[in-house]
Design a protein around this motif. Structure first.
Motif, mmCIF file in Angstrom:
data_model
loop_
_atom_site.group_PDB
_atom_site.id
_atom_site.type_symbol
_atom_site.label_atom_id
_atom_site.label_comp_id
_atom_site.label_asym_id
_atom_site.label_seq_id
_atom_site.Cartn_x
_atom_site.Cartn_y
_atom_site.Cartn_z
ATOM 1 N N ILE A 103 37.370 19.679 49.371
ATOM 2 C CA ILE A 103 37.339 19.001 50.674
ATOM 3 C C ILE A 103 37.910 17.590 50.545
ATOM 4 N N ASP A 104 37.504 16.882 49.498
ATOM 5 C CA ASP A 104 37.981 15.514 49.282
ATOM 6 C C ASP A 104 39.493 15.470 49.093
ATOM 7 N N VAL A 105 40.019 16.367 48.263
ATOM 8 C CA VAL A 105 41.469 16.403 48.025
ATOM 9 C C VAL A 105 42.209 16.753 49.311
ATOM 10 N N CYS A 106 41.698 17.735 50.048
ATOM 11 C CA CYS A 106 42.335 18.117 51.319
ATOM 12 C C CYS A 106 42.345 16.938 52.294
ATOM 13 N N ASP A 107 41.222 16.252 52.412
ATOM 14 C CA ASP A 107 41.147 15.090 53.306
ATOM 15 C C ASP A 107 42.162 14.026 52.923
ATOM 16 N N LYS A 108 42.283 13.743 51.635
ATOM 17 C CA LYS A 108 43.226 12.720 51.171
ATOM 18 C C LYS A 108 44.677 13.139 51.427
ATOM 19 N N SER B 173 48.773 23.676 46.606
ATOM 20 C CA SER B 173 48.415 24.827 45.789
ATOM 21 C C SER B 173 47.076 24.531 45.122
ATOM 22 N N PHE B 174 46.507 25.511 44.460
ATOM 23 C CA PHE B 174 45.210 25.275 43.825
ATOM 24 C C PHE B 174 45.313 24.285 42.672
ATOM 25 N N TYR B 175 46.513 24.053 42.179
ATOM 26 C CA TYR B 175 46.702 23.052 41.134
ATOM 27 C C TYR B 175 46.452 21.635 41.644
ATOM 28 N N ALA B 176 46.469 21.427 42.952
ATOM 29 C CA ALA B 176 46.256 20.097 43.526
ATOM 30 C C ALA B 176 44.863 19.549 43.209
ATOM 31 N N VAL C 111 38.816 28.425 40.559
ATOM 32 C CA VAL C 111 39.612 28.170 41.763
ATOM 33 C C VAL C 111 40.747 29.186 41.882
ATOM 34 N N ALA C 112 41.408 29.493 40.775
ATOM 35 C CA ALA C 112 42.505 30.465 40.804
ATOM 36 C C ALA C 112 42.007 31.834 41.268
ATOM 37 N N THR C 113 40.852 32.241 40.795
ATOM 38 C CA THR C 113 40.273 33.524 41.203
ATOM 39 C C THR C 113 39.970 33.518 42.690
ATOM 40 N N TRP C 114 39.366 32.441 43.181
ATOM 41 C CA TRP C 114 39.046 32.310 44.605
ATOM 42 C C TRP C 114 40.327 32.369 45.432
ATOM 43 N N PHE D 99 51.480 28.080 48.220
ATOM 44 C CA PHE D 99 51.200 26.885 49.010
ATOM 45 C C PHE D 99 50.547 27.286 50.324
ATOM 46 N N VAL D 100 49.453 26.606 50.655
ATOM 47 C CA VAL D 100 48.694 26.863 51.882
ATOM 48 C C VAL D 100 48.394 25.512 52.510
ATOM 49 N N LYS D 101 48.373 25.461 53.823
ATOM 50 C CA LYS D 101 48.070 24.203 54.513
ATOM 51 C C LYS D 101 46.663 23.728 54.141
ATOM 52 N N ALA D 102 46.579 22.433 53.876
ATOM 53 C CA ALA D 102 45.311 21.837 53.454
ATOM 54 C C ALA D 102 44.218 22.032 54.496
ATOM 55 N N ASP D 103 44.578 21.974 55.781
ATOM 56 C CA ASP D 103 43.549 22.143 56.809
ATOM 57 C C ASP D 103 42.973 23.556 56.805
ATOM 58 N N LYS D 104 43.789 24.558 56.439
ATOM 59 C CA LYS D 104 43.289 25.936 56.342
ATOM 60 C C LYS D 104 42.309 26.068 55.181
ATOM 61 N N ILE D 105 42.653 25.480 54.034
ATOM 62 C CA ILE D 105 41.756 25.528 52.875
ATOM 63 C C ILE D 105 40.454 24.821 53.185
ATOM 64 N N LYS D 106 40.553 23.663 53.815
ATOM 65 C CA LYS D 106 39.356 22.907 54.167
ATOM 66 C C LYS D 106 38.463 23.725 55.114
ATOM 67 N N GLN D 107 39.066 24.376 56.087
ATOM 68 C CA GLN D 107 38.324 25.200 57.035
ATOM 69 C C GLN D 107 37.651 26.376 56.313
ATOM 70 N N MET D 108 38.355 27.002 55.408
ATOM 71 C CA MET D 108 37.780 28.127 54.640
ATOM 72 C C MET D 108 36.568 27.674 53.831
ATOM 73 N N ILE D 109 36.696 26.541 53.167
ATOM 74 C CA ILE D 109 35.581 26.017 52.368
ATOM 75 C C ILE D 109 34.406 25.667 53.273
ATOM 76 N N ASN D 110 34.679 25.003 54.387
ATOM 77 C CA ASN D 110 33.603 24.636 55.323
ATOM 78 C C ASN D 110 32.908 25.853 55.925
ATOM 79 N N ASN D 111 33.645 26.966 56.029
ATOM 80 C CA ASN D 111 33.067 28.202 56.566
ATOM 81 C C ASN D 111 32.374 29.047 55.501
#
Length: 72
Positions: A10-15, A27-30, A45-48, A58-70
């Motif tokens: 979440i922190d990395v996505c926000d930044k 990417s998950f390497y971020a 993280v790679a498994t997830w 590559f996936v949009k950070a807002d999508k990853i953040k939303q997935m984690i929040n959900n």
């Protein structure tokens, strides 16, 4: 996924969103340094990302953040 890892994602996505805008992809390497200093966490993280959710490299950070929040 561990709570500490969820918080880091979440922190990395926000930044990334704050610095590059809503359309930024990552990417998950971020979520890791340029060296593999924690292979167990990297594999978690790679498994997830790859096996569980079959996300593209590559996936949009807002999508990853939303997935984690959900809780995904």
């Amino acid at each position: 996924m561990r709570d500490e890892l969820r918080a880091k994602i979440i922190d990395v996505c926000d930044k990334k969103i704050a610095s590059k805008g809503d359309n930024v992809g990552l990417s998950f390497y971020a979520f890791f340094a340029n060296k593999n200093d924690n292979p167990e966490l990297l594999m978690e993280v790679a498994t997830w990302w790859i096996q569980t959710h079959q996300l593209d490299h590559f996936v949009k950070a807002d999508k990853i953040k939303q997935m984690i929040n959900n809780g995904l």
